[in-house]
Design an enzyme around this catalytic site. Sequence first.
Site, mmCIF file in Angstrom:
data_model
loop_
_atom_site.group_PDB
_atom_site.id
_atom_site.type_symbol
_atom_site.label_atom_id
_atom_site.label_comp_id
_atom_site.label_asym_id
_atom_site.label_seq_id
_atom_site.Cartn_x
_atom_site.Cartn_y
_atom_site.Cartn_z
ATOM 1 N N CYS A 123 48.422 25.730 38.489
ATOM 2 C CA CYS A 123 47.579 26.790 39.059
ATOM 3 C C CYS A 123 46.100 26.551 38.767
ATOM 4 O O CYS A 123 45.242 27.259 39.285
ATOM 5 C CB CYS A 123 47.994 28.153 38.513
ATOM 6 N N HIS A 271 42.160 33.384 36.995
ATOM 7 C CA HIS A 271 43.384 33.153 37.768
ATOM 8 C C HIS A 271 44.258 34.407 37.662
ATOM 9 O O HIS A 271 44.431 34.975 36.578
ATOM 10 C CB HIS A 271 44.097 31.918 37.209
ATOM 11 N N ASN A 301 50.670 36.240 42.042
ATOM 12 C CA ASN A 301 50.068 34.975 41.603
ATOM 13 C C ASN A 301 50.120 33.989 42.771
ATOM 14 O O ASN A 301 51.191 33.502 43.129
ATOM 15 C CB ASN A 301 50.846 34.462 40.391
#
Length: 355
Positions: A123, A271, A301
Amino acid sequence: MSGPRLASLAGRPVTIGGLGSYLPGRVLTNEDLAAVLNTSDAWITQRTGIKQRRVAESGASSSDLGIAAARAALSDSGLSPDEIGLVITATISPDRIMPATASRVAYECGCTNAGACDVSAGCTGFVYALSMAAGMVAAGLHDHVLVVGAEVISRVLDWEDRSTAVLFGDGAGAVVVSPVPEAVMTGGRGSGGILGFDLGSDGSGEEILMIPAGGSRLPASCATVEARQHYMQMNGREVYKFAVQVVARSAGRVLEKCGLSVSDVDLFVPHQANLRIIEKAIKKLGIHEDRVYTNLEKYGNTSCASIPLCLTEARAEGRLKNGDLVLLMGFGAGLSWGACLLEWGCGRGAVDERG
Ligand code: UT7
C-alpha cells in the site's frame, strides 16, 4: 512570501501539477457484508471506522480505473498526453504479472512518448512511485511524469475471510509530477513543491501481509488454488502494531530532514487503512485531528489509491490551499513505509492564482 527555500530534494524544484481520481459507482455497505459473512456493521465500524467501500464492475481491471484517474489528472495539469515522459502505476492488484499495468494506462491515455512501468511496494506504492517521479523530474531525466495508484483489490480478496474482506475497496487516483512553473518560483514558502521523502522497508515481515501464490516462489497449481493462496492473507494485529510505530517514526524523520516540525504541517494525509491506526499515530506524532484528512469511512482501504483519492477530495473541499505544508504517509506490505513532505501549489491553478 519569505523565508528560505525548503528542499531536501536536490535538483530543480518539482511539484504536483495535476490531480485526478476515479471511483466505481457500486457501493458495498457493512450491512451488505454482514448479510454474507459472519460480521456486523458494529464490529467493522468500531474496529476500523469503515462504513462502506466501492467495488468495480465485473470485468473492470485496475488499468480501467487507473486510465480514468490518469485522464482526469492529465486534464487537470493542462498538459497534452504526449508531453508525459514516464507513466508509473503503483498497485497491489495489477492487471497481470506481466506486462506492466502502466503500459496499458499509457497507451489508452495517448502518452505516446512515455515509458511505462509498475511499482510494487504494497500500500506504500503510491509514495514510492511519487518519489521516483520527483527524483526523475528534479534531475531533468523527464519533464513530466504521470503517477497512478490503481486498485481492483476486490479481485484478490478472499470473500470467505472476514478478517480481510471487510477492509478493502476499489478505486484509483493519479498525479502529474512537473517542474515548479517559473511564474510561481518565489524562492520561499508558497512556491509549491515536493520537499523530501523518507522511505523504508523491513523484509522480515514479508509473510505478515501477502498473496502467497502465483509468483516464482509458489507458482500457480491446482493445490494453490484449492488452498486459496492466490488471495490476500494478513496478520492484522501485526500490521496494526507495525503501522502505529512506523507512521509516527517516518513522518518525524521526513520533517527533520526538511528542517520542519509537526506544528508546521497544515494537512496530514495518511494511508487510509484503519481509523484506529490513524488516531493512535497522530497522538504519538502530536498532530491535532483537525489537520488530518480521512475518507476511509466511505471507501475503505484502497491501498495505492488511498492517498491520491484523499488529495483529490481535500482539494475539492477547499482543505488544500497553495502554500499549505502537506505530509503524506504510506505503509503496507513488505513491510514497507514512505513519507513525503510537500508544499501544495498545483500546476496551472497555482500560476493562474498568483500570476
Ligand atoms: O494497508 C495496510 C493493510 N492492512 C492494515 O492496515 C490492517 C491493520 N490491522 C487492522 O486494521 C486490525 O488488526 C483489524 C481491523 C484487521 C482487526 O482488528 P483487531 O482489533 O486487531 O482484531 P483482531 O484481529 O484482534 O480480532 C479480534 C476478534 C477475533 O475474534 P476472537 O479471536 O477474539 O474470538 C477475530 O476473529 O475479532 C474477530 N474478527 C471479526 N469479527 C467480526 C476478525 N474479523 C472480524 C470481522 N467481523 N470482520
